[in-house]
Design an enzyme around this catalytic site. Structure first.
Site: not given
Length: 203
Positions: A76-77
């Protein structure tokens, strides 16, 4: 007695992102993709880096529970301007607004990754921090950039692998692949340790 190699395990990427898929393909390993179907809402008061870490692990665990024999990568970013989280803009108006807010500012990208293997007893996590220092951007330049590069599915409204690289004074990172969505240096080490990639398993 000769030590036997660990059995090969299947590899899953808990994502349908074409960017992450293309990055993982660079390691030359066979893998399959599956959507984790995880709620990505931010909890009240949750720090951007903690949000990225929690979601990466949740994605990996969701797919690992469906494939307990496999090694699963979740990622995830989160793009943060101060405490403000900037998501994928979705449309040109939002993209222009995000870039206007980022102009002359330092934006932090937290790219979190988790590698989980339930049967293998594998639990590894990492968060990469990338600092993006924007130039001062005028409205005409912003509009022209958005129209040309169409960064509507990119958190922060730019494609660093495209024309977006020209928007910055500098980018500070220990792994240039992290900003695109998957920190391959760390991922490669984790996969070696899980016997998915050849090499020193102590990585």
């Amino acid at each position: 007695m000769t030590e036997q190699p660990a059995p090969a395990r299947s590899l899953w990427l808990a994502s349908t992102s074409r960017h992450r898929r293309a990055l993982l393909e660079r390691l030359g390993v066979d893998f399959r993709c599956e959507s984790p179907d995880v709620d990505e809402s931010r909890a009240p008061g949750e720090a951007p880096d903690a949000l990225a870490r929690r979601l990466a692990l949740a994605k990996a665990r969701a797919v690992a529970e469906r494939h307990p024999e496999a090694i699963v990568i979740g990622a995830d970013q989160v793009c943060a301007l101060g405490d403000r989280v900037l998501g994928k803009p979705g449309d040109e108006s939002t993209a222009r607004a995000q870039l206007t807010a980022e102009s002359g500012q330092t934006v932090l990208f937290y790219t979190a990754v988790a590698v989980v293997g339930l049967q293998a007893g594998c639990w590894r996590q990492h968060v990469d921090e990338t600092r993006c220092v924007f130039r001062r951007l005028g409205s005409t330049e912003i509009a022209a950039y958005v129209a040309a590069d169409r960064p509507l599915d990119c958190a922060g409204s730019f494609r660093v692998e495209g024309r977006g690289i020209a928007l910055f004074e500098r980018i500070e990172t220990i792994d240039p692949t992290a900003l695109i969505g998957l920190p391959l240096i760390w991922v490669a080490a984790a996969l070696r340790a899980a016997h998915v990639l050849p090499g020193d398993a102590a990585g």
